[in-house]
Design a protein around this motif. Structure first.
Motif: not given
Length: 284
Positions: A164-173
């Motif tokens: 839904r966002t199309g982000v290229d990198l995901l910062a995780v918790a």
């Protein structure tokens, strides 16, 4: 070489099977210390600044100093916006020439996070730069921003969020925390679940307090970018403080700055080695 686009840096990182350190700067001395260490290591890296540190240097000035130093280097570097908590921060960084940006909307509920992240991604497309976003809430203190509790990333939301966002990198918790005063403990089973479903590379924030043996495992768990800030600032301040303690009446600011710069360089170089000690080869 000139600063490179974040997409190009991501491709280089993946091809070489290394982890890129993402090191926070604030001023010239910190910048030079970071980049000297990166060049010495030969490992591609992000150098980044958060909006909370922008009052010292401004987006344009930080770009100029990083770009000028990068031109003297052989190791690829990208200038990245860290924790852009507003659309204005993302826009300012992109307009200044940053090669990648983070839009941090973790304070919102899930659907609002999606909406604000989507807007940032659409804007960044006009500049051809990748966008990092955060899913979950990383606890601790990042500059003046404090996050209470630690809402770990939900693996069941990852695919929908990326789609839904199309982000290229995901910062995780995944048990990581910002700052040095909490007790991080990486939940590797959770990280593995996220890696198995996530279609984009992962980012780990808050690496200053994480044990070296856990940091070394990130390269095999889908993480290509690891953020380090607190350790660098601590090294800088301690170096300057030590100089003052040794000679309270000194006025040679140049040597104080050079000592702080060297302290930052030493920490960054060590962090890069730790991040990549389990990589297939050591690359110079």
């Amino acid at each position: 070489m000139p600063l490179i686009n974040g997409f190009d840096l991501i491709n280089i990182i993946k091809e070489r099977h290394v982890v890129a350190g993402a090191f926070n700067t604030t001023n010239l001395e910190t910048t030079i210390g970071i980049l000297d260490a990166v060049e010495k290591s030969g490992i591609p890296a992000f150098i980044q600044i958060a909006p909370t540190n922008i009052p010292v240097s401004g987006y344009d000035y930080i770009y100029d100093m990083v770009a000028r130093k990068a031109k003297t280097m052989d190791t690829p570097v990208t200038l990245h916006l860290d924790h852009g908590k507003s659309f204005e921060a993302v826009r300012s960084a992109a307009q200044a020439g940053f090669g990648s940006v983070m839009t941090d909307n973790a304070k919102y509920d899930y659907d609002e996070n999606v909406q604000h992240t989507f807007e940032a991604v659409q804007y960044a497309k006009g500049y051809g730069i990748p966008v990092e976003a955060e899913l979950g809430a990383i606890a601790g203190k990042e500059d003046d921003d404090v996050t209470e509790g630690n809402g770990k990333t939900d693996p069941t939301q990852v695919v929908d969020f990326i789609s839904r966002t199309g982000v290229d990198l995901l910062a995780v918790a995944v048990g990581n925390v910002h700052g040095l005063n909490l007790d991080p403990n990486i939940d590797f089973p959770l990280l593995k679940k996220i890696q198995e479903v996530c279609p984009v590379p992962l980012v780990l924030h808050g690496a200053s307090g994480i044990p070296d043996e856990q940091i070394a495992q990130m390269v095999d768990n889908g993480v290509i970018k690891i953020n380090v800030a607190s350790d660098l600032r601590t090294a800088y301040i301690k170096a300057a403080g030590k100089d003052y303690q040794q000679e309270p009446n000194r006025f040679d600011l140049v040597n104080v700055c050079l000592d702080a710069e060297k302290a930052v360089e030493e920490v960054v170089y060590k962090k890069i080695q730790v991040m990549n000690q389990n990589s297939l080869t050591k690359v110079k």
